[in-house]
Design a protein around this motif. Structure first.
Motif, PDB file in Angstrom:
ATOM      1  N   MET A 168       0.827  -1.190   0.000  1.00 16.31           N
ATOM      2  CA  MET A 168       0.000   0.000   0.000  1.00 16.31           C
ATOM      3  C   MET A 168       0.861   1.239   0.000  1.00 16.31           C
ATOM      4  SD  MET A 168      -3.062  -1.275  -0.078  1.00 16.31           S
ATOM      5  CE  MET A 168      -2.241  -0.875  -1.526  1.00 16.31           C
ATOM      6  N   GLY A 169       2.019   1.100   0.639  1.00 14.64           N
ATOM      7  CA  GLY A 169       2.915   2.235   0.718  1.00 14.64           C
ATOM      8  C   GLY A 169       3.223   2.783  -0.657  1.00 14.64           C
ATOM      9  N   GLU A 170       3.440   1.894  -1.599  1.00 13.53           N
ATOM     10  CA  GLU A 170       3.800   2.319  -2.953  1.00 13.53           C
ATOM     11  C   GLU A 170       2.719   3.188  -3.578  1.00 13.53           C
ATOM     12  OE1 GLU A 170       4.845  -0.832  -5.547  1.00 13.53           O
ATOM     13  OE2 GLU A 170       6.266  -1.625  -4.089  1.00 13.53           O
ATOM     14  N   ARG A 171       1.484   2.757  -3.418  1.00 14.03           N
ATOM     15  CA  ARG A 171       0.407   3.497  -4.069  1.00 14.03           C
ATOM     16  C   ARG A 171       0.240   4.866  -3.430  1.00 14.03           C
ATOM     17  NH1 ARG A 171      -3.595   0.015  -7.312  1.00 14.03           N
ATOM     18  NH2 ARG A 171      -2.466  -1.924  -7.328  1.00 14.03           N
ATOM     19  N   LYS A 172       0.393   4.929  -2.110  1.00 11.76           N
ATOM     20  CA  LYS A 172       0.298   6.215  -1.421  1.00 11.76           C
ATOM     21  C   LYS A 172       1.382   7.159  -1.945  1.00 11.76           C
ATOM     22  CE  LYS A 172      -2.769   6.850   1.842  1.00 11.76           C
ATOM     23  NZ  LYS A 172      -3.244   6.762   3.196  1.00 11.76           N
ATOM     24  N   ALA A 173       2.605   6.638  -1.999  1.00 10.87           N
ATOM     25  CA  ALA A 173       3.721   7.450  -2.451  1.00 10.87           C
ATOM     26  C   ALA A 173       3.437   7.998  -3.834  1.00 10.87           C
ATOM     27  CB  ALA A 173       4.990   6.619  -2.455  1.00 10.87           C
ATOM     28  N   LEU A 174       2.858   7.140  -4.650  1.00 15.36           N
ATOM     29  CA  LEU A 174       2.530   7.516  -6.010  1.00 15.36           C
ATOM     30  C   LEU A 174       1.540   8.680  -6.017  1.00 15.36           C
ATOM     31  CD1 LEU A 174       2.783   6.513  -8.982  1.00 15.36           C
ATOM     32  CD2 LEU A 174       0.698   5.233  -8.571  1.00 15.36           C
ATOM     33  N   GLU A 175       0.573   8.565  -5.132  1.00 17.65           N
ATOM     34  CA  GLU A 175      -0.472   9.563  -5.101  1.00 17.65           C
ATOM     35  C   GLU A 175       0.093  10.938  -4.722  1.00 17.65           C
ATOM     36  OE1 GLU A 175      -3.866   8.018  -3.168  1.00 17.65           O
ATOM     37  OE2 GLU A 175      -4.908   9.925  -3.212  1.00 17.65           O
ATOM     38  N   TYR A 176       1.054  10.954  -3.791  1.00 20.63           N
ATOM     39  CA  TYR A 176       1.607  12.233  -3.351  1.00 20.63           C
ATOM     40  C   TYR A 176       2.392  12.929  -4.452  1.00 20.63           C
ATOM     41  CZ  TYR A 176       0.399  10.763   1.334  1.00 20.63           C
ATOM     42  OH  TYR A 176      -0.286  10.355   2.432  1.00 20.63           O
ATOM     43  N   ILE A 200     -12.175   0.672  -6.621  1.00 17.13           N
ATOM     44  CA  ILE A 200     -11.825   2.077  -6.834  1.00 17.13           C
ATOM     45  C   ILE A 200     -10.944   2.551  -5.690  1.00 17.13           C
ATOM     46  CG2 ILE A 200     -13.886   2.606  -8.200  1.00 17.13           C
ATOM     47  CD1 ILE A 200     -14.795   4.130  -5.546  1.00 17.13           C
ATOM     48  N   ASN A 201     -10.080   3.491  -5.981  1.00 24.14           N
ATOM     49  CA  ASN A 201      -9.222   4.084  -4.971  1.00 24.14           C
ATOM     50  C   ASN A 201      -9.904   5.359  -4.483  1.00 24.14           C
ATOM     51  OD1 ASN A 201      -7.276   5.371  -3.474  1.00 24.14           O
ATOM     52  ND2 ASN A 201      -5.601   4.885  -4.884  1.00 24.14           N
ATOM     53  N   PHE A 205      -9.240   1.385  -0.736  1.00 25.81           N
ATOM     54  CA  PHE A 205      -9.790   0.645  -1.868  1.00 25.81           C
ATOM     55  C   PHE A 205     -11.191   0.168  -1.525  1.00 25.81           C
ATOM     56  CE2 PHE A 205      -5.370   0.744  -2.736  1.00 25.81           C
ATOM     57  CZ  PHE A 205      -5.300   0.818  -4.111  1.00 25.81           C
ATOM     58  N   ARG A 206     -12.130   0.506  -2.374  1.00 28.12           N
ATOM     59  CA  ARG A 206     -13.523   0.092  -2.176  1.00 28.12           C
ATOM     60  C   ARG A 206     -14.021  -0.587  -3.441  1.00 28.12           C
ATOM     61  NH1 ARG A 206     -15.178   2.897   2.296  1.00 28.12           N
ATOM     62  NH2 ARG A 206     -14.055   4.839   2.669  1.00 28.12           N
ATOM     63  N   MET A 207     -15.052  -1.404  -3.259  1.00 28.04           N
ATOM     64  CA  MET A 207     -15.589  -2.143  -4.396  1.00 28.04           C
ATOM     65  C   MET A 207     -16.939  -1.587  -4.829  1.00 28.04           C
ATOM     66  SD  MET A 207     -14.188  -5.629  -3.903  1.00 28.04           S
ATOM     67  CE  MET A 207     -13.949  -6.444  -2.372  1.00 28.04           C
ATOM     68  N   ARG A 208     -17.166  -1.678  -6.116  1.00 31.68           N
ATOM     69  CA  ARG A 208     -18.437  -1.228  -6.684  1.00 31.68           C
ATOM     70  C   ARG A 208     -18.907  -2.269  -7.688  1.00 31.68           C
ATOM     71  NH1 ARG A 208     -18.219   1.783  -3.275  1.00 31.68           N
ATOM     72  NH2 ARG A 208     -18.050   4.038  -3.178  1.00 31.68           N
ATOM     73  N   PRO A 209     -20.220  -2.552  -7.747  1.00 34.99           N
ATOM     74  CA  PRO A 209     -20.715  -3.469  -8.783  1.00 34.99           C
ATOM     75  C   PRO A 209     -20.482  -2.851 -10.165  1.00 34.99           C
ATOM     76  CG  PRO A 209     -22.375  -3.103  -7.083  1.00 34.99           C
ATOM     77  CD  PRO A 209     -21.274  -2.102  -6.845  1.00 34.99           C
ATOM     78  N   GLY A 257      -6.946  -5.725  -7.075  1.00 33.09           N
ATOM     79  CA  GLY A 257      -6.725  -4.297  -7.285  1.00 33.09           C
ATOM     80  C   GLY A 257      -7.596  -3.729  -8.383  1.00 33.09           C
ATOM     81  N   GLY A 258      -8.248  -4.609  -9.138  1.00 34.84           N
ATOM     82  CA  GLY A 258      -9.079  -4.145 -10.238  1.00 34.84           C
ATOM     83  C   GLY A 258     -10.432  -4.841 -10.231  1.00 34.84           C
ATOM     84  N   HIS A 259     -10.823  -5.334 -11.411  1.00 31.52           N
ATOM     85  CA  HIS A 259     -12.099  -6.044 -11.500  1.00 31.52           C
ATOM     86  C   HIS A 259     -11.984  -7.429 -10.859  1.00 31.52           C
ATOM     87  CE1 HIS A 259     -12.972  -2.835 -14.126  1.00 31.52           C
ATOM     88  NE2 HIS A 259     -12.656  -3.392 -15.276  1.00 31.52           N
ATOM     89  N   HIS A 260     -13.102  -7.954 -10.424  1.00 28.00           N
ATOM     90  CA  HIS A 260     -13.154  -9.327  -9.918  1.00 28.00           C
ATOM     91  C   HIS A 260     -14.595  -9.807  -9.933  1.00 28.00           C
ATOM     92  CE1 HIS A 260     -13.470  -6.541  -6.508  1.00 28.00           C
ATOM     93  NE2 HIS A 260     -14.385  -7.375  -6.055  1.00 28.00           N
ATOM     94  N   ALA A 261     -14.765 -11.107  -9.819  1.00 26.71           N
ATOM     95  CA  ALA A 261     -16.096 -11.668  -9.621  1.00 26.71           C
ATOM     96  C   ALA A 261     -16.208 -11.986  -8.139  1.00 26.71           C
ATOM     97  CB  ALA A 261     -16.269 -12.939 -10.453  1.00 26.71           C
TER      98      ALA A 261
END
Ligand SMILES: [Cu+2]
Length: 183
Positions: free
Chosen positions: A1-9, A99-100, A105-109, A127-131
């Motif tokens: 998760m650290g990586e994605r946060k760093a990316l966001e900053y 979605i971020n 991270f939250r999920m949406r239909p 991290g993306g789509h899933h069933a």
């Protein structure tokens, strides 16, 4: 998760809309790097479905996410519009995306399904789509195999066999917030 946060900053607020696309690109690269040693493949007309898998679960209250890799080898666009599960395995199944939401991270239909244009490949992975499977009859024990039916607009219904296994070392493991998985 650290990586994605760093990316966001490092990205200015007005570029934030690019993040989901960038994350998707990153996960695609990871998928290619990950040689599928345990590959198993399914096909129906022009659609190839590679290596359906799910993480083991400890309880039946936990929803389970199923992942796979899609390829449309044909010349007409298709869409994965739904997923079906036998009632003996789970009460229901839905296509979701992740979605971020400001770092969580939250999920949406996915109400419009997963587009699979002619010639395209789509990695349906952590991290993306899933069933998503709800109301499991039993927890998913490692090594178990079970059937899931993917429903395509053009190719129709395709039954695949899902293997329950731990993600490979390289697979992204975002922390999922399941709190919005109301039934
Ligand atoms: Cu989900």
């Amino acid at each position: 998760m650290g990586e994605r946060k760093a990316l966001e900053y490092e990205i200015s607020p007005d570029m934030k809309f690019l993040l989901p696309a960038f994350a998707l690109l990153l996960s695609g690269i990871v998928y290619v790097a990950m040689t599928p040693a345990t590959a198993h493949e399914f096909a129906a007309s022009d659609i190839k479905i590679d290596h359906p898998w799910a993480r083991p679960t400890v309880t039946t209250r936990q929803p389970a996410a199923v992942f796979f890799h899609l390829e449309n080898t044909g010349e007409r666009d298709d869409t994965l519009v739904g997923v079906e599960i036998d009632a003996g395995i789970a009460e229901g199944a839905e296509l979701h995306t992740t979605i971020n939401d400001e770092g969580t991270f939250r999920m949406r239909p996915l109400s419009n399904g997963i587009a699979l244009p002619a010639g395209a490949q789509v990695a349906v992975q952590p991290g993306g789509h899933h069933a998503m499977l709800f109301g499991l009859a039993e927890p998913l024990a490692e090594g178990r195999r079970f059937a899931v039916t993917l429903v395509f607009e053009q190719a129709g219904r395709v039954e695949v066999e899902v293997v329950v296994e731990q993600p490979t070392e390289d697979a992204p493991k975002p922390e999922m917030d399941h709190s919005e998985h109301g039934s």
